[in-house]
Design an enzyme around this catalytic site. Sequence first.
Site, PDB file in Angstrom:
ATOM      1  N   TYR A 109       0.698  -1.156   0.040  1.00  0.00           N
ATOM      2  CA  TYR A 109      -0.024   0.239  -0.206  1.00  0.00           C
ATOM      3  C   TYR A 109       0.935   1.230   0.044  1.00  0.00           C
ATOM      4  O   TYR A 109       1.836   1.547   0.753  1.00  0.00           O
ATOM      5  CB  TYR A 109      -0.871  -0.105   1.153  1.00  0.00           C
ATOM      6  CG  TYR A 109      -2.461   0.201   0.858  1.00  0.00           C
ATOM      7  CD1 TYR A 109      -3.085  -0.781   0.175  1.00  0.00           C
ATOM      8  CD2 TYR A 109      -3.150   1.172   1.532  1.00  0.00           C
ATOM      9  CE1 TYR A 109      -4.352  -0.693   0.008  1.00  0.00           C
ATOM     10  CE2 TYR A 109      -4.507   1.376   1.007  1.00  0.00           C
ATOM     11  CZ  TYR A 109      -4.933   0.185   0.558  1.00  0.00           C
ATOM     12  OH  TYR A 109      -6.451   0.556   0.089  1.00  0.00           O
ATOM     13  N   ASP A 118      -9.217  -3.253   9.667  1.00  0.00           N
ATOM     14  CA  ASP A 118      -9.859  -4.448   9.700  1.00  0.00           C
ATOM     15  C   ASP A 118      -9.360  -5.379   8.647  1.00  0.00           C
ATOM     16  O   ASP A 118      -9.114  -6.470   8.569  1.00  0.00           O
ATOM     17  CB  ASP A 118     -11.190  -4.347   9.616  1.00  0.00           C
ATOM     18  CG  ASP A 118     -11.917  -3.572   8.334  1.00  0.00           C
ATOM     19  OD1 ASP A 118     -10.838  -2.908   7.958  1.00  0.00           O
ATOM     20  OD2 ASP A 118     -12.902  -3.394   8.048  1.00  0.00           O
ATOM     21  N   THR A 196     -38.148 -11.133  -9.738  1.00  0.00           N
ATOM     22  CA  THR A 196     -37.319  -9.817  -9.538  1.00  0.00           C
ATOM     23  C   THR A 196     -36.461  -9.989  -8.164  1.00  0.00           C
ATOM     24  O   THR A 196     -35.261  -9.526  -8.457  1.00  0.00           O
ATOM     25  CB  THR A 196     -38.407  -8.607  -9.087  1.00  0.00           C
ATOM     26  OG1 THR A 196     -39.232  -8.410 -10.374  1.00  0.00           O
ATOM     27  CG2 THR A 196     -37.570  -7.642  -8.897  1.00  0.00           C
TER      28      THR A 196
END
Length: 273
Positions: A109, A118, A196
């Site tokens: 990162y 988390d 649906t």
Amino acid sequence: MSLYLVFDLGNTRLKWAAVESTQNIADRNKKLWAYSGSISTKSFQSPELRAELSDYISKTLPKPDAIGFCCVAGDAAIENLRSLFPQWQDLEWKQLRGSSPYQGLRTLYQDPSKLGADRWAALIGARALSSTNTLVINAGTATTIDLLGGNGVHYGGWILPGLSLMQDSLQQNTVQLPLAVRANKPEAQASFGSTTDKAITGGCDAAQIGAILRAAYLAKTMNHPVERIWLDGGNAKILAQEIKQFPELAILPVEPIEGLVLRGLWAWLLQNL
């Protein structure tokens, strides 16, 4: 024998567990968490419910030797958590953040302080369980998908709306689509929806599985082919059922495992006592 208490303050729920120093972090036994529980993060805002929780934990457990926690629910939630046990004021609270170091694991990162605590805890938990190329998936309010190499490197990941958020957004932002209701015992949808409800739930599931398939493909192109998938979070069992429908993923060990974040907190806490 020492006792450790760990808290995972999420967007939807506060989870906790107590573990003893004699227990093994890599134990996958469902009875690993001899003492654990959870409440909604929203209810945790109530002083009355916090007092009840504090009373329950303090009367059920002896004083722990250490407390570890991670939080993605904001500073107010952290203050509420820290106020739980005034009788244990001398205890040191240790907060795991996305930038917290863990021996044997590192992240690519660009700014680790922006990595969700988390997610980092779940990666630590996964590393404590296995040392293979792994997709670490937390299927909760949001679905996070992270690639953890067998070399201990976190190569990054994705964040997408969780199943409930996807379904809610359709209901809230359209005129004719209802809030879809899943069957009490949902089964994997291997065909197009003919109602649906099934069209919505099946579509949301397909979006999640599509992201997982894409992640597995990218991992392979990076020469870190996925060898295992860990699944945690409230929708883990749903995704596990769906994953079994795809040969590319079904051949992998796919294991829903409760408390991956708590497990990571535990492992990290032991390194920082």
